[in-house]
Every structure is written in C-alpha cells, then in structure tokens.
Motif scaffolding. Structure first.
Motif, mmCIF file in Angstrom:
data_model
loop_
_atom_site.group_PDB
_atom_site.id
_atom_site.type_symbol
_atom_site.label_atom_id
_atom_site.label_comp_id
_atom_site.label_asym_id
_atom_site.label_seq_id
_atom_site.Cartn_x
_atom_site.Cartn_y
_atom_site.Cartn_z
ATOM 1 N N THR C 19 -33.988 -77.386 -20.311
ATOM 2 C CA THR C 19 -34.323 -77.225 -18.897
ATOM 3 C C THR C 19 -34.647 -78.597 -18.302
ATOM 4 N N VAL C 21 -35.928 -80.648 -14.715
ATOM 5 C CA VAL C 21 -36.359 -80.681 -13.319
ATOM 6 C C VAL C 21 -36.092 -82.094 -12.818
ATOM 7 N N LEU C 50 -37.045 -76.336 -6.105
ATOM 8 C CA LEU C 50 -38.465 -76.142 -6.409
ATOM 9 C C LEU C 50 -39.303 -77.005 -5.485
ATOM 10 N N ASN C 51 -40.270 -76.438 -4.855
ATOM 11 C CA ASN C 51 -41.207 -77.269 -4.107
ATOM 12 C C ASN C 51 -42.457 -77.487 -4.946
ATOM 13 N N VAL C 52 -42.427 -78.547 -5.744
ATOM 14 C CA VAL C 52 -43.554 -78.856 -6.615
ATOM 15 C C VAL C 52 -44.566 -79.679 -5.840
ATOM 16 N N ARG C 61 -34.260 -77.516 -10.409
ATOM 17 C CA ARG C 61 -34.450 -77.057 -11.777
ATOM 18 C C ARG C 61 -33.182 -76.339 -12.253
ATOM 19 N N GLN C 63 -30.842 -75.197 -16.110
ATOM 20 C CA GLN C 63 -30.773 -75.175 -17.555
ATOM 21 C C GLN C 63 -29.360 -75.559 -17.982
ATOM 22 N N ALA C 154 -44.750 -94.979 -21.464
ATOM 23 C CA ALA C 154 -45.147 -93.814 -20.675
ATOM 24 C C ALA C 154 -46.632 -93.499 -20.769
ATOM 25 N N SER C 155 -47.351 -94.146 -21.676
ATOM 26 C CA SER C 155 -48.777 -93.868 -21.765
ATOM 27 C C SER C 155 -49.632 -94.988 -21.171
ATOM 28 N N ALA C 238 -47.304 -89.409 -13.199
ATOM 29 C CA ALA C 238 -47.209 -88.134 -13.914
ATOM 30 C C ALA C 238 -46.694 -87.017 -13.017
ATOM 31 N N ASP C 239 -46.941 -87.142 -11.718
ATOM 32 C CA ASP C 239 -46.521 -86.097 -10.778
ATOM 33 C C ASP C 239 -45.139 -86.341 -10.187
ATOM 34 N N THR C 244 -37.700 -84.419 -15.593
ATOM 35 C CA THR C 244 -38.525 -83.819 -16.634
ATOM 36 C C THR C 244 -37.607 -82.971 -17.496
ATOM 37 N N VAL C 246 -37.219 -80.474 -20.810
ATOM 38 C CA VAL C 246 -37.804 -79.645 -21.859
ATOM 39 C C VAL C 246 -36.648 -79.113 -22.706
ATOM 40 N N TYR D 94 -40.473 -72.656 -19.597
ATOM 41 C CA TYR D 94 -40.485 -73.706 -18.569
ATOM 42 C C TYR D 94 -39.524 -73.390 -17.434
ATOM 43 N N ALA D 99 -43.332 -72.813 -9.282
ATOM 44 C CA ALA D 99 -43.512 -74.201 -8.872
ATOM 45 C C ALA D 99 -44.986 -74.587 -8.774
ATOM 46 N N ASP D 103 -47.790 -78.556 -11.743
ATOM 47 C CA ASP D 103 -48.728 -79.686 -11.763
ATOM 48 C C ASP D 103 -49.728 -79.582 -12.924
ATOM 49 N N ASN D 106 -48.957 -81.462 -16.107
ATOM 50 C CA ASN D 106 -49.005 -82.928 -16.128
ATOM 51 C C ASN D 106 -50.299 -83.429 -16.758
ATOM 52 N N PRO D 107 -50.240 -84.571 -17.419
ATOM 53 C CA PRO D 107 -51.471 -85.162 -17.944
ATOM 54 C C PRO D 107 -52.384 -85.556 -16.798
ATOM 55 N N ASP D 114 -49.792 -86.135 -22.514
ATOM 56 C CA ASP D 114 -48.582 -86.904 -22.828
ATOM 57 C C ASP D 114 -48.662 -87.557 -24.205
#
Lengths: 277, 277, 277, 277
Positions: C19, C21, C50-52, C61, C63, C154-155, C238-239, C244, C246, D94, D99, D103, D106-107, D114
């Motif tokens: 999947t 996004v 998607l309205n995240v 989104r 697959q 990424a961290s 992160a947002d 993204t 999965v 997922y 939607a 959020d 997310n971390p 993460d």
C-alpha cells in the motif's frame, strides 16, 4: 607555594553490606606534596588503598555493614605549579603527540567529541590556536551555559548540555573537554578541591594538553585555578566519582572544605597558564 | 596451538599531508606470539611504533604526502590460549576486583552502562552468574539484534542498538559490554583478526573479567573464538580504530585475511572458555 | 501571479502487495489554484483521494501488486501569495493566539522545542521580535549548519542537527521550527515543489505564525520563496512524507521538476514577507 | 452507566503577568456526558474556552497577575462506554484506515515509533493480532518498566524508557503508543481522571485504533479502565498538559479526585474492551 588545608566528611546510612570506593585523597605528584594527612573511619573499618587508573590516584576501598558509617579525611597540601606565559603556549600536532596522551583524544561517555567536529570547527576553528583557543572554548561555555544546580543528572553528557544550555561543574568540564578533543587537543577530566568555591563542594574541571604539559582550565570560573587540588583524573567524570557505592547506602551528610593555610592563591595574572602535571 | 596467518592491505588516496595511526599489528602477549611479520609501506615512508593505551598495542604512526599510499602487513601468529571449564567460572565481587580492571566497569562513549542498571537486572539478574551470565547476554544480543551492514554509523552506541535492534560486529560488542558493566562485570572491547569471518574483515568482539582472567566472547557468533587474534583493546571501539586519520585521505581498497596455517581452531567444546589475557 | 508547472515521476519495483500513500499533489487553497493537473498510474490501478491532516492535503492511496509500478503527476498551478512588509510583522502573544495554531507550539518528533528554551533565549532572545526574529533564526541556521547530502537519516532531529551541524532541507526546517516554538512562535513544516531548486527534488521548508498569518521561510536559501508550491504540511516531516510505503517496494527512479510557465518568481524584494495560508 | 464526580484544585503563586491554559475539564462526547460542572477562579478572573486540537477538548485560557491564583473545578460525569468482546477485535489494514487516524501512526515527540520497527516486530510480531497484540504490549511494558516517581522528566521519551526501564504513567503510555505505531496500529495519548488511582492525581493512558473504534488501554494497570474520564487527547503528552504556563508561576498546591457517585466501575470482565470515542 601555597599551602592548602583540605577536608571532607562523608556520612552514610548503610542498609545492606556495601562496598565503597572513595576518591577524596589528593594525588601525590611532583607539583602537589602532601605535608600531612589524616583519615578517620567510624566505625574503624579495614580499608585498602587502590591505585585506579594512572597518575597516582589514591582511592580507598572498604566494606561497611548496615548502620551508620562516616569517613573523615583531612590533609595539608603544598602546591608548586608551573606557571607559564599563556600566549606562548601552542598546540601539539597529531604526529608528535606522545602515545600516552592519545587516549584523551577519544570520545568518552560524557564527551562525545566524535559528533562535534563541525561544531568545534565552526565556533573555534578560525583564528586562535593553543592556550588561547582553549580559553576561547571556556569563554564560550561560560557564556552559553547557565550554572543551574539540579539541571542535569548522572547521565547528562556534553551534547545534552550544548542543547539544554544548563549544567553544573562537571557539565562545564565535559562540554569543554569534548570541544577540545573535537579540535585535536587532548583533554581530561580532573576532580578535586577548590579554594573559595561557593558553596563549598568537591569540584570538577579539566586539563588540556598543550606544548608538552597538561594545563588546567575551568569554564565555570567559580574559583582560582591556583587553588585547585587534584584528587582524580580520567576521561570524564565516569572515572573520577568521589564515591562509588556497590550495595545500598544513603548519603546523610557531606562537608567539603579547602582553605589557604599559607602562601596565597587566586592571584594568577591574566596570562598565567598553570600546570601541575 | 594454532598458528594463524593474518594480513591486511590498506590503500589510500591522500589529498593533503595526512597523519595516520594504524592499529593492524597483533599484540604480543604470553598467549599470542608473533613468529614472523612483515610490514611494507608504499611509498617507503618513515614510521614510528606507538604503544597506545595499555596491554602491548603496537600502533604505527606515519605522515603521508598527497598521492597514493599503501600499507601491507602480514604476520604469522601462534596462539596458546588458556582453555577453562566455563560452568566453573564465577564473577569477582566488587570488593576484590583488582584496581587495574575497575576502569572497565565505567560507562564509555559507546557503552552507556550507567543507564542500563534496571534493564540488565530485569533481563539477566535472576538466575545465572559468572560465565553463564555473560553467555546469556551474548545469546540475548545475538537473538534480539539483527546483523545488518550499514545499519549503524560511527556515532551509534549500545543504547541506540538496543532501540534499533540492528548493528554490525562493533555494535554487538558494545551492547554486550554495556550490559556486563551494568551488572558489575568488567568488560572491554577487542579489535582483531578472525579466522573464517565471512566476508573477511577486521573484527570487533569483547572480553569480560571473570575469576581473575579476561575471557573472550562474541555475540555475533560469526567466527570461532579460538581463531581470534587480538590487535587492540580499550573501553570500546573509540580506543581501537584500525586507522585514525588526521588530514584528508580516502580509503580506496582494503583487504583483510586470517587463515589457519597449522593446528586448528574452531573446535572449542561447548563448555570451553577461552582467555588470552 | 506566477504560473508554475510542476511534475513528479516515481517508479517502484514492488516485491509484495504494497500500500502506498503519495503526497505529491499541490494543496488547493485561496492562494494556490490548480489550473490543470494530470495523474497517470502504470499499471492503471484504482486509487483513492485521502485528506490527511488538516489544510487540504490531497494524498493518493493505492495498493500495488508485485512488479513495476510508476506514478506520473503533472500540474499547472497559479500562485497568488500575500506579500506583506516584513519589518512590520510582529509576533502574536500567547494569550491571543487562536486555538487552531496552539498545536504548532508543541514539540514534535523532529523538533524538540521543549529542550531548547534556554538555547533559543540565549541566541535569539535579546533584541528582535516578529518576522525579524524568525529571519535571525534562519540566518543562524544557514550559517551554522552545512548542507551535506547524506549527513542525516530518517531519525535525525533538530537536536541532532544542532550538535552535528550538518543536514539537508528537512533538517534545516526542523531546526528552525524547533527554535521558533521554543520562543513561543508557532511553526509548521511544509513539503512542496520549489522552482530553481538544484538539484531538482521535492523540498521541505517551514511557516511561522506571525500577526495572524502563516509566513513562509526557508533556512536553506536554495530557492526563492515565491516559487514554492505547497503539497503537505504538518508538525514536522513525519506528517509530510512524499511516499509512505507499507509492504515492500524499492524506489527505482524519481524525477521532480518545477518551472515557471508564466509570470515570474524569485523577485521578492528584501523586505517582502510571503504568505499563502 | 457509572456516574463519576471529578474535581481538581490548582493553586499557584504568580510572579509576573502569566497566561495559563488549563486542560482539566472533561471532554463532552456521546459516551461522556457532563451532568453538572462548576468552575471557580480566585480571584475571579476573565477566562476563555479554547477548543485546542480535535475531539472536543475544552481548555481554559486566562491571564493572571502577580499574587495568589487558584482554580477549582468540579463536575459530575456520566460514562456510557461501548463494551466489546476483546478477542474478536482485529486490526485495520493500512489500506482501509480512515484518513483521520493516519496522523496517529506518525512518530511524535515522546513516541519515536520510526526507530522501533524491528524492536516491535521482534517482541510482538509473531503470533497475536488486534486487541490481543495491544494487550501483549501493555503486559510487556507493565512487566519490563518499573513505576518510579521522579525517574523521568519532561523530556523523557519512549526510547528513554525502553533503556532506563523506569517511568511514570505518561511514560508507560508513550512506550505503549510508540510500540503500537511501530506495528501499524494507530495510537494516541489520553489525559484524564481515574477512579481509584493511588495516590490521587491526573492520569495519562492511551487508545489504540482497532476495528473502527478507539479502545482504551493502560499499561500501568493502576486503575480500572471503566473509571477513566477523558480530558484531552493528542499524539502524546505534549498535546495534553494539564497546565501550560507562559510567564512565571509556581504550583503551590494540587488536589485531584475522582470518585464513583452512582453505578459502578472496575468491574470490567477479563475480555471487555472499552471504547468511549
């Protein structure tokens, strides 16, 4: 040649059979002579002298049973530091550093110099070198970090302090040490007594290796360098705890003092660089 | 008495005058005898032997000018480890640990044992002691951490690995060392050659101090302990880099090998505990 | 009223049913009008809008099954930012900040503003206020942090960057955001397209809430603010990931572009403050 | 249908004009009805209701002048949670998560999910799914982390707690949330009142999104879920402080209580899953 009286009293409530290693006795070096000392343990327990690490640290190891336990130590120490002219003191290039100082370039638990190469280069890389550069580091730490009791704990490192901008003496030392090492200047942590420290306590400061000697520095600026009496040294405070306790005991009372008995301290001239190593 | 041929070739492109300290030469100890060795530098630069740290590390320091530079080292090493019966090996209590091992209880840059007291107690505190407890730590690290090339970098510590659960050999060693120290078991980092390591490379593993000796352990389980040849040691990998570079140089090629010349390795019985210190 | 053509191509090798996004489509706001857009998926998979989060993010989104998968998006966007006179723009006091911006004062994963109160006060607390203070933060980050591809991962967070002094665009944004929040200025992360960015890529920058509007800032100074097209926003990167995933897929190819179709960008005067929110 | 009386008293000594935002008032939802409430401020200051974040948080903002200031809040709340059969509750894939919950994958500042993908997979990846998997996380946190007042501070995160293995209620929630998100389960932080909490205090716990609902969990196991009254929610405790203070004020006294007025709580059966969202 100042002569200094130092003393410390540590009183514990011991809950279970507990092993202590105390690091409260001044080192004996060619620059620091113990004229007289006295150690009293109550109760009068057996103890053992331990030379932990290098450089004449004289630690005391003992085992205490449950109940009250107190250590009283008192000494008279004669200091005869080398005093050099700071502006003339340069750094030692990596290819000529003696083998025994190289470990003090490595990052340590509380001094993550490996992360600070760019930081140190940006803040202290441009103009200065030698003693003046270490002084610039101390100035920066002194100005950018607030001395706040209780702001850090036993896991706080130089990187934490550079973010949080608050700490106590060991944090000031760690931050300075980390920045020195990041610039290729060997630096090590010193624990000791300090004349005129307010409030009276053990002190933590540092030495940087320049032009063949270890010179003392203290970014807290809380006491004169010429009144510092060295107890222990190491890579950072992890190597120089005043007391290591394995078992269960609570510190009930602690008193530390360092006063001038004869001679004088605190009168270093602006350009005096002080070495006792 | 296995006899092992080790060799390493390191080829650099040097951009500016650069000082190197190489730690690729096996230590000489009563358990590890250098039968023959050969060092070739191209170009044929002057170099200096450095004994950094304790324990007979033999490092090489030299300065290279811009251009290509190559180090070739080759040696034949005879190993005569002590082999003891693991289940009988117990821990040494804090009050009887010799002074010279106490530093290896302190937290270090990559082994933050000060933070792991509860962690270690919860995971390894209950039943075992001595060699078996260190083995339990190695088992846990082996099972809980994935060996993933490139998953960590030069600033990654035991705490990072315990969170991220991935690392390479130095991370496996750091994590194990930190957990040992958190339980009061002195532990130190070893760099070396390892027979049968795939892919061939330098290796990082560790020693724990038990019943008066330093015993070897390796949580990666990638090669037999009896084929390990020690180069350097220290509190963690910060003390035992294969090459320290001050200046500007790029590693163009690296080849490392360790093969059995005579005798055999890898045949330690399940309960063999191996010490070369 | 610049008109900008943006496009992005993302090509994946999908290993298992996965999947995705995607956040590559510009937001539609009163200041950012989509004149035309075109989305092509190969193969021609079903997808969902998607309205995240808030603020009109339009994510996709879908697959994908094992095999090759490609997304091509292209749009023509008309920008009509508010341009205000920067020196006149002040901060909003905490007691009058609208409820919907308060979350952007809170620390977030990559912007640990809770740790930076003293830091921000010492560096930016003295003289400036409002737009000028945020500009001072951008200047400081621009000068003190090196833009180095691959220096972070990424961290990595603002505190990491303040220590390591190196990062990429998202790190510059995170560091600036954290310092703003530490001073009581709401700040949020923006992902988008940027005209003239070299090399072409998606971009990350930030907005600070001043005098009733969200104003754009970019401490990297790599592209003109007036050529920024907003895709997503959030507390930090992160947002606002561009993709993204999965499942299991490998990015094989990515191409991003943003070019001026008509009108012009990059001609903001020194004192222009730009808002599109 | 338990009916619960909650109250809180917060008394401050205000040093300079200070803005407060209080988050002590229960949310009004279809599952949580405020039968009666009473707010008294001393002195009787003006205040404003703020809806911060989503989900009907009702915060109070006011400005206090130097001197003493006290807030007394009391309410009677009727709870009508959904009670479902836990073993039947599965995770949402997922590709079908709504939607508005994305959020919460997310971390966030205190929940660095993460970094925990491998950790969570190794500890909780094997057998369970859905409600049982979140319960397994709570069991693990409950067993592996000690509840120790004062062991953490306002900057402690899930990763800190996973290393230090000690924390308070917010740390238990953060650790659980981070592990849920690392497994792809949306999770969010809840602040509230809890019947039977000893010592009485505000409480922090969490909700995980499963099969279309937000279910409550509490790894501290210090109070029955059916006696929890929700005040605020967010990504972590950063979004749900009981009091945010901009200015200078010292908390002099705090009293919190939650008692059953009618009906009963704490009688959830072993397999009851409770949702109020």
């Amino acid at each position: 040649m100042p002569i200094i009286n130092v003393s410390s009293t540590l009183e514990y409530n011991v809950a279970t059979p507990t092993t202590f290693v105390f690091s409260v006795v001044p080192a004996e070096t060619s620059h620091q002579r113990i004229l007289q000392e006295n150690l009293v343990l109550s109760p009068d327990l057996d103890y053992e002298w331990l030379n932990v690490g290098k450089e004449n640290m004289r630690n005391i190891r003992l085992q205490a049973n449950p109940g009250s336990f107190q250590l009283d130590y008192q000494a008279t120490v004669e200091l005869s530091p080398d005093v050099d002219h700071a502006p003339m003191i340069d750094e030692v290039s990596y290819q000529t550093l003696p083998a025994e100082v190289l470990d003090y370039l490595n990052p340590s638990r509380y001094c993550e110099s490996d992360r600070l190469a760019l930081f140190a280069q940006k803040e202290f890389g441009a103009h200065l070198t030698g003693y003046s550069r270490v002084e610039a580091i101390c100035d920066w730490v002194h100005n950018q970090v607030d001395y706040v009791s209780g702001s850090t704990d036993a896991s706080s490192s130089a990187c934490d302090v550079l973010i949080n901008r608050a700490g106590v003496c060991r944090d000031f030392a760690h931050t300075s040490i980390a920045l020195c090492r990041a610039l290729g200047i060997p630096a090590r942590y010193i624990s000791g007594y300090a004349v005129d420290l307010q409030p009276p306590d053990f002190h933590g400061f540092f030495e940087a290796y320049l032009q063949g000697k270890w010179y003392m520095f203290d970014a807290t600026r809380m006491a004169p360098l010429s009144g510092f009496v060295r107890i222990g040294l190491g890579r950072d405070a992890a190597d120089a705890s005043f007391a290591t306790i394995v078992g269960s005991a609570t510190l009930e009372n602690m008193q530390v003092s360092a006063v001038v008995d004869a001679g004088s301290t605190g009168n270093e001239a602006p350009n005096d660089a002080i070495s006792t190593s």
